[in-house]
Design a protein around this motif. Sequence first.
Motif, PDB file in Angstrom:
ATOM      1  N   ASN A 266       0.751  -1.280  -0.018  1.00 23.87           N
ATOM      2  CA  ASN A 266      -0.137   0.098  -0.070  1.00 23.87           C
ATOM      3  C   ASN A 266       0.959   1.357  -0.282  1.00 23.87           C
ATOM      4  OD1 ASN A 266      -2.286  -1.414   0.047  1.00 23.87           O
ATOM      5  ND2 ASN A 266      -2.655  -1.499   2.069  1.00 23.87           N
ATOM      6  N   THR A 267       2.207   1.149   0.371  1.00 24.11           N
ATOM      7  CA  THR A 267       3.028   2.361   0.490  1.00 24.11           C
ATOM      8  C   THR A 267       3.916   2.602  -0.668  1.00 24.11           C
ATOM      9  OG1 THR A 267       4.526   1.487   1.955  1.00 24.11           O
ATOM     10  CG2 THR A 267       2.767   2.683   2.931  1.00 24.11           C
ATOM     11  N   ALA A 268       4.137   1.446  -0.959  1.00 25.50           N
ATOM     12  CA  ALA A 268       5.432   1.411  -2.285  1.00 25.50           C
ATOM     13  C   ALA A 268       4.571   1.582  -3.834  1.00 25.50           C
ATOM     14  CB  ALA A 268       6.115   0.214  -2.002  1.00 25.50           C
ATOM     15  N   ASN A 269       3.592   1.047  -3.806  1.00 27.68           N
ATOM     16  CA  ASN A 269       3.127   1.181  -5.242  1.00 27.68           C
ATOM     17  C   ASN A 269       2.134   2.120  -5.467  1.00 27.68           C
ATOM     18  OD1 ASN A 269       4.755  -1.235  -5.814  1.00 27.68           O
ATOM     19  ND2 ASN A 269       3.139  -2.520  -5.051  1.00 27.68           N
ATOM     20  N   ALA A 274      -1.731  10.066  -8.146  1.00 24.09           N
ATOM     21  CA  ALA A 274      -2.896   9.442  -7.679  1.00 24.09           C
ATOM     22  C   ALA A 274      -3.824  10.394  -7.008  1.00 24.09           C
ATOM     23  CB  ALA A 274      -2.666   8.274  -6.659  1.00 24.09           C
ATOM     24  N   PRO A 275      -5.045  10.403  -7.402  1.00 20.02           N
ATOM     25  CA  PRO A 275      -6.027  11.327  -6.907  1.00 20.02           C
ATOM     26  C   PRO A 275      -6.097  11.090  -5.258  1.00 20.02           C
ATOM     27  CG  PRO A 275      -7.218   9.726  -8.106  1.00 20.02           C
ATOM     28  CD  PRO A 275      -5.751   9.466  -8.282  1.00 20.02           C
ATOM     29  N   HIS A 276      -6.574  12.114  -4.519  1.00 24.27           N
ATOM     30  CA  HIS A 276      -6.489  12.031  -3.176  1.00 24.27           C
ATOM     31  C   HIS A 276      -7.498  10.769  -2.827  1.00 24.27           C
ATOM     32  CE1 HIS A 276      -5.014  16.249  -2.113  1.00 24.27           C
ATOM     33  NE2 HIS A 276      -4.028  15.745  -2.844  1.00 24.27           N
ATOM     34  N   SER A 277      -8.493  10.699  -3.383  1.00 27.06           N
ATOM     35  CA  SER A 277      -9.593   9.814  -2.922  1.00 27.06           C
ATOM     36  C   SER A 277      -9.095   8.162  -2.919  1.00 27.06           C
ATOM     37  CB  SER A 277     -10.543   9.660  -4.184  1.00 27.06           C
ATOM     38  OG  SER A 277     -10.267   9.423  -5.427  1.00 27.06           O
ATOM     39  N   CYS A 278      -7.880   8.121  -3.667  1.00 20.96           N
ATOM     40  CA  CYS A 278      -7.155   6.723  -3.714  1.00 20.96           C
ATOM     41  C   CYS A 278      -5.852   6.722  -2.756  1.00 20.96           C
ATOM     42  CB  CYS A 278      -6.426   6.537  -5.111  1.00 20.96           C
ATOM     43  SG  CYS A 278      -7.658   6.437  -6.223  1.00 20.96           S
ATOM     44  N   ALA A 279      -5.639   7.935  -2.157  1.00 21.84           N
ATOM     45  CA  ALA A 279      -4.389   7.991  -1.156  1.00 21.84           C
ATOM     46  C   ALA A 279      -4.873   8.480   0.329  1.00 21.84           C
ATOM     47  CB  ALA A 279      -3.484   8.765  -1.887  1.00 21.84           C
ATOM     48  N   LYS A 280      -6.114   8.013   0.844  1.00 20.79           N
ATOM     49  CA  LYS A 280      -6.614   8.591   2.119  1.00 20.79           C
ATOM     50  C   LYS A 280      -5.641   8.100   3.117  1.00 20.79           C
ATOM     51  CE  LYS A 280     -11.558   8.771   0.730  1.00 20.79           C
ATOM     52  NZ  LYS A 280     -12.629   8.273   0.888  1.00 20.79           N
ATOM     53  N   GLY A 281      -5.110   6.888   2.956  1.00 19.53           N
ATOM     54  CA  GLY A 281      -4.274   6.450   3.859  1.00 19.53           C
ATOM     55  C   GLY A 281      -2.969   7.220   4.050  1.00 19.53           C
ATOM     56  N   TYR A 282      -2.357   7.763   2.900  1.00 23.12           N
ATOM     57  CA  TYR A 282      -1.276   8.562   2.848  1.00 23.12           C
ATOM     58  C   TYR A 282      -1.645  10.049   3.296  1.00 23.12           C
ATOM     59  CZ  TYR A 282       2.855   6.667   0.589  1.00 23.12           C
ATOM     60  OH  TYR A 282       3.903   5.760   0.242  1.00 23.12           O
ATOM     61  N   GLN A 283      -2.915  10.388   3.161  1.00 20.70           N
ATOM     62  CA  GLN A 283      -3.325  11.683   3.693  1.00 20.70           C
ATOM     63  C   GLN A 283      -3.349  11.706   5.299  1.00 20.70           C
ATOM     64  OE1 GLN A 283      -3.920  14.548   1.936  1.00 20.70           O
ATOM     65  NE2 GLN A 283      -3.157  13.464   0.273  1.00 20.70           N
ATOM     66  N   VAL A 492       8.049   9.339   3.716  1.00 22.12           N
ATOM     67  CA  VAL A 492       7.631   9.925   5.093  1.00 22.12           C
ATOM     68  C   VAL A 492       7.119   8.694   6.116  1.00 22.12           C
ATOM     69  CG1 VAL A 492       5.764  11.189   5.846  1.00 22.12           C
ATOM     70  CG2 VAL A 492       6.856  12.026   3.816  1.00 22.12           C
ATOM     71  N   PRO A 493       6.679   7.624   5.644  1.00 24.60           N
ATOM     72  CA  PRO A 493       6.566   6.578   6.681  1.00 24.60           C
ATOM     73  C   PRO A 493       7.613   6.194   7.624  1.00 24.60           C
ATOM     74  CG  PRO A 493       5.508   5.929   4.465  1.00 24.60           C
ATOM     75  CD  PRO A 493       6.242   7.080   4.307  1.00 24.60           C
ATOM     76  N   ILE A 494       8.863   6.456   7.074  1.00 27.18           N
ATOM     77  CA  ILE A 494       9.909   6.158   7.953  1.00 27.18           C
ATOM     78  C   ILE A 494       9.982   6.885   9.251  1.00 27.18           C
ATOM     79  CG2 ILE A 494      12.393   5.864   8.131  1.00 27.18           C
ATOM     80  CD1 ILE A 494      12.660   5.496   5.019  1.00 27.18           C
ATOM     81  N   SER A 495       9.923   8.193   9.039  1.00 27.14           N
ATOM     82  CA  SER A 495       9.852   9.153   9.848  1.00 27.14           C
ATOM     83  C   SER A 495       8.749   9.016  10.937  1.00 27.14           C
ATOM     84  CB  SER A 495       9.909  10.754   9.556  1.00 27.14           C
ATOM     85  OG  SER A 495      11.378  10.828   8.920  1.00 27.14           O
ATOM     86  N   TRP A 496       7.371   9.033  10.270  1.00 22.50           N
ATOM     87  CA  TRP A 496       6.258   8.530  11.195  1.00 22.50           C
ATOM     88  C   TRP A 496       6.416   7.351  12.080  1.00 22.50           C
ATOM     89  CZ3 TRP A 496       3.282   4.336  11.210  1.00 22.50           C
ATOM     90  CH2 TRP A 496       1.875   4.206  11.883  1.00 22.50           C
ATOM     91  N   ALA A 497       7.035   6.439  11.415  1.00 18.31           N
ATOM     92  CA  ALA A 497       7.161   5.496  12.556  1.00 18.31           C
ATOM     93  C   ALA A 497       8.234   5.654  13.555  1.00 18.31           C
ATOM     94  CB  ALA A 497       7.728   3.999  11.523  1.00 18.31           C
ATOM     95  N   TYR A 498       9.496   6.064  13.180  1.00 15.92           N
ATOM     96  CA  TYR A 498      10.339   6.548  14.317  1.00 15.92           C
ATOM     97  C   TYR A 498       9.875   7.263  15.258  1.00 15.92           C
ATOM     98  CZ  TYR A 498      14.290   8.912  16.166  1.00 15.92           C
ATOM     99  OH  TYR A 498      15.366   9.411  17.041  1.00 15.92           O
ATOM    100  N   ILE A 499       8.960   8.516  14.879  1.00 15.05           N
ATOM    101  CA  ILE A 499       8.478   9.323  16.069  1.00 15.05           C
ATOM    102  C   ILE A 499       7.428   8.451  16.755  1.00 15.05           C
ATOM    103  CG2 ILE A 499       7.067  11.436  16.493  1.00 15.05           C
ATOM    104  CD1 ILE A 499       8.291  12.437  13.866  1.00 15.05           C
ATOM    105  N   SER A 500       6.506   7.599  16.318  1.00 15.92           N
ATOM    106  CA  SER A 500       5.414   7.034  16.809  1.00 15.92           C
ATOM    107  C   SER A 500       6.063   5.979  17.496  1.00 15.92           C
ATOM    108  CB  SER A 500       4.624   6.298  15.595  1.00 15.92           C
ATOM    109  OG  SER A 500       4.125   7.443  14.949  1.00 15.92           O
ATOM    110  N   THR A 501       6.937   5.279  17.350  1.00 16.21           N
ATOM    111  CA  THR A 501       7.631   4.226  18.309  1.00 16.21           C
ATOM    112  C   THR A 501       8.409   4.511  19.381  1.00 16.21           C
ATOM    113  OG1 THR A 501       9.439   3.974  16.635  1.00 16.21           O
ATOM    114  CG2 THR A 501       7.465   2.436  16.464  1.00 16.21           C
ATOM    115  N   MET A 502       8.937   5.525  19.096  1.00 13.70           N
ATOM    116  CA  MET A 502       9.832   6.451  20.126  1.00 13.70           C
ATOM    117  C   MET A 502       9.266   6.865  21.235  1.00 13.70           C
ATOM    118  SD  MET A 502      13.247   5.956  19.505  1.00 13.70           S
ATOM    119  CE  MET A 502      14.195   7.125  20.150  1.00 13.70           C
ATOM    120  N   GLY A 503       7.994   7.541  20.845  1.00 18.03           N
ATOM    121  CA  GLY A 503       7.559   8.322  21.937  1.00 18.03           C
ATOM    122  C   GLY A 503       8.235   9.319  22.298  1.00 18.03           C
TER     123      GLY A 503
END
Length: 696
Positions: A266-269, A274-283, A492-503
Amino acid sequence: MAVQDGSKRRLPGRLIGVSKDRRGDRALRLALQTREQHIRREKATSNVCTAQALLANMSAMYAIYHGPEQLREMAINNLRHARMIQTAAQHYGLNVATASVDAEGKVLSDTVSLYFDEPVVCRSLRRELMDQGISTGKSWSPNEIVLAVPTTFTLKLFVRIVKAFQTIAYKNHADADLDVSSKCWKAGFAQSSEELIKSLPASVRRESKFLTHPVFNSHHSETEMLRYMYHLQSKDLSLVHSMIPLGSCTMKLNGTTQMELIGTENTANMHPLAPHSCAKGYQKLFDATSSQLAALTGMDATSLQPNSGAQGEFAGLRAIRKYHEQQPGNKRDICLIPVSAHGTNPASAAMVGMRVVPIKCDTKTGNLDLEDLEAKCKKHASELGAIMITYPSTYGVFEPQVRKVCDLVHQYGGLVYMDGANMNAQIGLTSPGALGADVCHLNLHKTFCIPHGGGGPGIGPICVKKHLIPYLPHKSTQTPVSSAAFGSASIVPISWAYISTMGDEGLRKATTVALLNANYMLTRLKEHYPILYTNEQGRCAHEFIIDARPFQKTAGVEAIDIAKRLQDYGFHAPTMSWPVPNTLMVEPTESESKEELDRFVDAMISIRNEIREIEEGKQPKEGNVLKNAPHPQRDLILGDAEGKWDRPYSREKAAYPLPYLLEKKFWPSVGRVDDTYGDTNLFCTCPPVEDTTNSA
């Protein structure tokens, strides 16, 4: 690499050229590599810093694996599939836009544009295609739909497209006419590849050879490709071997937990357009990451668009300029920049049309000269637009009067831009917003764990206070600084995961450990090396600068000799000769254990003892172990040009100066490279081929 502001006066150095090492063997190196902003400062016409090398390497490996013949066949099939779509569209009475066809009405490329007289029909087809799981490209007209054929195109996908065409044509939801799909598919493959090529106008038909280098014609099986990649990998001294103490670059661990997220389906492909309606998770991901970064910086809003720290500087300063343009009063285009600032700072200011005024720094502590700052503020009171400061500074110290600096600039009508390159010394302890900054950029490829070894990809978001929100580049009223609304979105998911897991606690601990590690190393090394710029307690921030200049007089040794010798000890060199010539800037980060810190410090102390041997006359000033470093296996086995080992040190001293190297040894690929020869005899890396006239 193009100059970012369009100027043709300078070409920033990212050219791979052929040189030779000390023995005369072939060596590849970055040629003409000095960054323009470091040698021209406020006169620079380019602030280019991050080369998107990782993306370039991925593209290169794709081309190497497939080779010119398979790439050519893939392009032909894309054209073939596009013409199938054209035939099917015309069968159902849909118009192919004239811009995408030749004089005979044939589609020219892998992209088909469909034109509609009525926008409502266009919208209906777009919805039908979306129902079939097919998103359409962005077009300039509400009456147009753009379909770009992927290399993974299949009959199953084609049937879904035909079904959408049929539904619009017949206004019902009957099954697709498989006969139409089958006929178009078979007709498409009835033409040979050569016939398809000949059907293209001569003006767009390529006749010349391309990818003629042997590397693009050698590795076309998975086995050979893996061997080639691992061969290249074996030449890299990376974090899998040892710490990389590059000051100001923050080469920290990129954890598997963060990295594995970007490889999921879902993140790599996701297509960039892509229109926003197809990328709600990314939003949701962008919103969450933007909120996290705004909170960590003490700001009110974030733009993820800038693709590097340098581009973030440009975007942040442009927001400041736009803000001032909306205010009544005089033109405010003066930008105050301390001499301790990053090299890209004055170049960025010059690029947005600001006039740079340097601010002095104390030569002992590296702190801003407040008297000089106040004098410049008064002198340019009616024209003061901004100050750019780095905190901690590039000299590796916390500016003790940073709030006073911000207040002073605000008092005279300017805004404060804080360079966030060293944010890993702030997170959880303070923030740019709390210190008084109006805007800052963040290097997600430094502080927030996105890899940037080899030059990219980078992300340099900007975070701003409320009064600058209308001037962010992602607002519809502002010109973007990147072609993609969310920059290098896929990582961007790398930084999101880093911040979220570190707290909160984890992030704060990372900062404190980074500071502790740097000061531990400084404490051990200050007895052996002179250290530049510490505070009143003799402490540094997250990095410190070793001064190699005294050794030039006492032993003829320079920073580059220490850097090259470190390779023999299995370490990447620290940042060399920046921000001060002939120095080494060391940054351990929080990722390294005490054992690894000690291993590096022991290596540096051992090198200091080798310098003492030269100072005491036990080793000559020329031809010693530092001047000959590094020592690849070929050098040790073959010796000098005559095949002898007539050196004032042993082979063992060259290769195994400390005991740990007997078990854990990284061998350099080449000896000391002749940089002067490489710059004055600039050769392409390509070896001679039979026909280079038309090679690409």
